[in-house]
Design an enzyme around this catalytic site. Structure first.
Site, mmCIF file in Angstrom:
data_model
loop_
_atom_site.group_PDB
_atom_site.id
_atom_site.type_symbol
_atom_site.label_atom_id
_atom_site.label_comp_id
_atom_site.label_asym_id
_atom_site.label_seq_id
_atom_site.Cartn_x
_atom_site.Cartn_y
_atom_site.Cartn_z
ATOM 1 N N GLU A 189 0.821 -1.220 0.000
ATOM 2 C CA GLU A 189 0.000 0.000 0.000
ATOM 3 C C GLU A 189 0.849 1.261 0.000
ATOM 4 O O GLU A 189 1.810 1.381 0.768
ATOM 5 C CB GLU A 189 -0.913 0.000 1.232
ATOM 6 C CG GLU A 189 -2.298 0.509 0.939
ATOM 7 C CD GLU A 189 -2.989 -0.316 -0.123
ATOM 8 O OE1 GLU A 189 -3.095 0.168 -1.270
ATOM 9 O OE2 GLU A 189 -3.427 -1.438 0.169
ATOM 10 N N HIS A 190 0.505 2.194 -0.885
ATOM 11 C CA HIS A 190 1.161 3.501 -0.973
ATOM 12 C C HIS A 190 2.646 3.376 -1.308
ATOM 13 O O HIS A 190 3.456 4.174 -0.839
ATOM 14 C CB HIS A 190 0.997 4.283 0.336
ATOM 15 C CG HIS A 190 -0.374 4.872 0.517
ATOM 16 N ND1 HIS A 190 -0.772 6.034 -0.089
ATOM 17 C CD2 HIS A 190 -1.434 4.439 1.242
ATOM 18 C CE1 HIS A 190 -2.031 6.306 0.258
ATOM 19 N NE2 HIS A 190 -2.455 5.339 1.047
ATOM 20 N N ASP A 207 3.566 2.200 -4.788
ATOM 21 C CA ASP A 207 3.760 2.232 -6.244
ATOM 22 C C ASP A 207 4.310 3.575 -6.695
ATOM 23 O O ASP A 207 5.190 3.649 -7.556
ATOM 24 C CB ASP A 207 2.475 1.879 -7.000
ATOM 25 C CG ASP A 207 1.282 2.746 -6.647
ATOM 26 O OD1 ASP A 207 1.287 3.394 -5.574
ATOM 27 O OD2 ASP A 207 0.327 2.781 -7.453
ATOM 28 N N GLY A 255 -11.870 2.406 -2.170
ATOM 29 C CA GLY A 255 -10.524 1.851 -2.198
ATOM 30 C C GLY A 255 -10.375 0.679 -3.141
ATOM 31 O O GLY A 255 -9.382 -0.048 -3.094
ATOM 32 N N SER A 270 -10.643 1.128 -6.519
ATOM 33 C CA SER A 270 -10.199 1.703 -7.782
ATOM 34 C C SER A 270 -11.318 1.982 -8.777
ATOM 35 O O SER A 270 -11.155 1.796 -9.974
ATOM 36 C CB SER A 270 -9.146 0.788 -8.428
ATOM 37 O OG SER A 270 -8.490 1.435 -9.489
ATOM 38 N N SER A 271 -12.441 2.462 -8.281
ATOM 39 C CA SER A 271 -13.537 2.799 -9.201
ATOM 40 C C SER A 271 -13.141 3.950 -10.123
ATOM 41 O O SER A 271 -13.458 3.937 -11.320
ATOM 42 C CB SER A 271 -14.796 3.163 -8.408
ATOM 43 O OG SER A 271 -14.562 4.267 -7.545
ATOM 44 N N ASP A 274 -3.191 0.839 -10.121
ATOM 45 C CA ASP A 274 -4.601 0.612 -10.437
ATOM 46 C C ASP A 274 -4.807 0.398 -11.927
ATOM 47 O O ASP A 274 -5.513 -0.518 -12.360
ATOM 48 C CB ASP A 274 -5.449 1.800 -9.969
ATOM 49 C CG ASP A 274 -5.332 2.041 -8.473
ATOM 50 O OD1 ASP A 274 -4.762 1.179 -7.779
ATOM 51 O OD2 ASP A 274 -5.794 3.086 -8.002
ATOM 52 N N ASN A 295 -12.698 10.201 -1.231
ATOM 53 C CA ASN A 295 -12.383 10.619 -2.595
ATOM 54 C C ASN A 295 -11.002 11.260 -2.576
ATOM 55 O O ASN A 295 -10.826 12.378 -2.109
ATOM 56 C CB ASN A 295 -13.432 11.619 -3.101
ATOM 57 C CG ASN A 295 -13.214 12.004 -4.555
ATOM 58 O OD1 ASN A 295 -12.101 11.919 -5.073
ATOM 59 N ND2 ASN A 295 -14.276 12.428 -5.218
ATOM 60 N N LYS A 296 -9.993 10.514 -3.085
ATOM 61 C CA LYS A 296 -8.614 10.991 -2.920
ATOM 62 C C LYS A 296 -8.322 12.250 -3.715
ATOM 63 O O LYS A 296 -7.408 13.007 -3.373
ATOM 64 C CB LYS A 296 -7.615 9.888 -3.274
ATOM 65 C CG LYS A 296 -7.669 9.365 -4.700
ATOM 66 C CD LYS A 296 -6.772 8.138 -4.841
ATOM 67 C CE LYS A 296 -6.833 7.559 -6.251
ATOM 68 N NZ LYS A 296 -6.075 6.318 -6.378
#
Length: 457
Positions: free
Chosen positions: A48-49, A51, A142, A144-145, A189, A232-233
């Site tokens: 996680e976090h 890439d 979370g 990846s929509s 993603d 919502n990032k």
């Protein structure tokens, strides 16, 4: 694995979702779609976090996806609509696609994919098209929509303009163009959305982008559970703040090692430059960085730059307000998590008798690091992880950006029914809103295939 996204002929007989989007398209636009495209969401099993720091990650595609029905015309306009009425329709000129990063609406994610392919192919103008979108990935969860929507749009734009691009090129292009909306992600993603294959997770590596099969152990399944807090990032600075902290940590560590820090942007680049192990990088973090937050003034003094240079060259647009930066904690998480990804794959490859227990422990360590060092969890995620472990999971962790969204849990196959029942009773049932969302929030998942174009038989 084929180089390009597959083109498939499908029968719609008995498929309610496909028939629904076909009928809705006809009702909306008065014609039948020329073709359809879909791109799957993903669950990140571990990594996680990291890439965007240059490190390998280990996701798999899920069944839930973004589906688009498309027709083509000479109108030189792009018309977008969504089956879900809460997402308003949108129309824009095919000659000049613009994206408002200050207003991260759903259609701007679609337009990221359109604009990215247009620029990659140097197309002066695009074929006019009508699109109807249907998403089965829970939004802001979370999974990846948003990236799946970008990937679907990129695939649609390629096909509509009669071009052909490889899966790798599409993934790299869609990763870059999502930055039009202001998110400085790393490409996981988009890569898994295009490169996924049914039945296997993937180790995704970068520079160059490549994907390696990872066979998950028998005897356990993965369960996704949504904590029902949306994140919502693109609409907050949480995500980019972590990107920036990792960038500054890279430069501060490089400076401490006597390297030319200006050209180094990622913690992974720094390790490659030093040619040392991840364990050694952890030691360097302990030696060179302090656990107390760094102020702007301390960073500028150490690097020998002005506040203006910090703001212009290092901070992102939505982190200009930041005054304190936790560099030690972020770097420790990244190097530790990068090591866990490699350990996870090594266990899957060697398949020891206690593989499930080993993988579960790595997942638990990952969540603790995300919670304590990266601080991207939230109270509801921590509560849900705790419940999942008590319900019989051997490992459970947040997945995706965090600050809300989903957990992923590794559950022995024989315990799946009791696990689901316990999580329902302890997390979803006591809260009316969660109870209403439970059917789309708690589900078993298996490795799915990647993005594709299809037509009706």
């Amino acid at each position: 694995m084929s180089t390009n996204p597959p083109k498939i002929k499908l029968s719609f007989a008995g498929n309610e979702r496909l028939q629904k989007i076909k009928d809705a398209f006809h009702e909306k636009y008065g014609e039948t779609p020329f073709f359809y495209a879909y791109a799957p969401g993903r669950v990140n099993l571990i990594g996680e976090h990291i890439d965007y720091c240059g490190y390998a990650v280990l996701p798999m595609a899920i069944e839930q996806n973004i589906l688009a029905a498309v027709s083509l015309n000479d109108s030189q306009t792009i018309q977008l609509a969504n089956i879900d009425p809460k997402y308003r329709g949108f129309s824009t000129s095919a000659k000049s696609v613009s994206i408002d990063k200050e207003n991260p609406q759903w259609h701007y994610y679609f337009l990221c994919g359109v604009k990215g392919i247009q620029e990659h192919l140097s197309l002066a103008s695009l074929t006019g098209m009508c699109c109807l979108v249907d998403g089965s990935i829970p939004a802001s969860s979370g999974l990846s929509s948003s990236s799946a929507l970008v990937c679907c749009a990129g695939l649609v734009t390629m096909e509509a303009n009669q071009k052909s691009l490889s899966k790798v090129t599409l993934a790299e292009t869609c990763a870059k163009c999502e930055r039009y909306i202001g998110t400085e992600g790393g490409g996981m993603d988009q890569s898994i959305s295009f490169l996924a294959e049914e039945g296997t997770a993937k180790l995704i590596e970068f520079n160059p982008l490549r994907a390696t099969d990872v066979q998950l152990p028998h005897g356990a399944v993965f369960v996704i559970a949504n904590c029902c807090v949306e994140m919502n990032k693109a609409a907050s600075s949480h995500f980019n703040m972590r990107v920036v902290e990792c960038r500054i940590a890279t430069k501060m560590l490089a400076k401490a090692q006597g390297l030319e820090w200006h050209r180094l942007q990622k913690l992974g680049e720094l390790q490659a430059e030093l040619k040392v192990s991840l364990e050694k990088m952890m030691e360097l973090v302990d030696d060179a960085l302090h656990p107390e937050p760094y102020t702007r003034e301390e960073i500028c003094k150490t690097l020998g730059i002005s506040t203006e240079q910090l703001c212009e060259n290092i901070l992102s647009t939505n982190t200009q307000h930041a005054t304190h930066f936790k560099l030690y904690q972020r770097a420790k998480h990244v190097y530790g998590e990068a090591a866990r990804v490699l350990q996870f794959k090594a266990v899957c490859d060697s398949a020891p008798l206690n593989a499930v227990a080993q993988l579960g422990e790595l997942m638990n360590q990952s969540h603790a690091s995300c919670r304590d060092l990266y601080e991207c969890s939230c109270t509801e995620l921590d509560q849900l992880v705790h419940i999942c472990l008590q319900a019989g999971a051997v490992g459970s962790r947040l997945t995706g950006a965090g600050w809300g969204g989903c957990t992923v849990s590794m559950v022995p196959s024989g315990k799946i029914d009791s696990f689901l029942q316990t999580v329902r009773e302890r997390y979803y049932a006591p809260d009316l809103r969660r109870a209403d969302l439970e059917k789309q929030s708690l589900f078993v998942t298996r490795p799915g295939g990647g993005a594709a174009i299809f037509t009706e038989e």
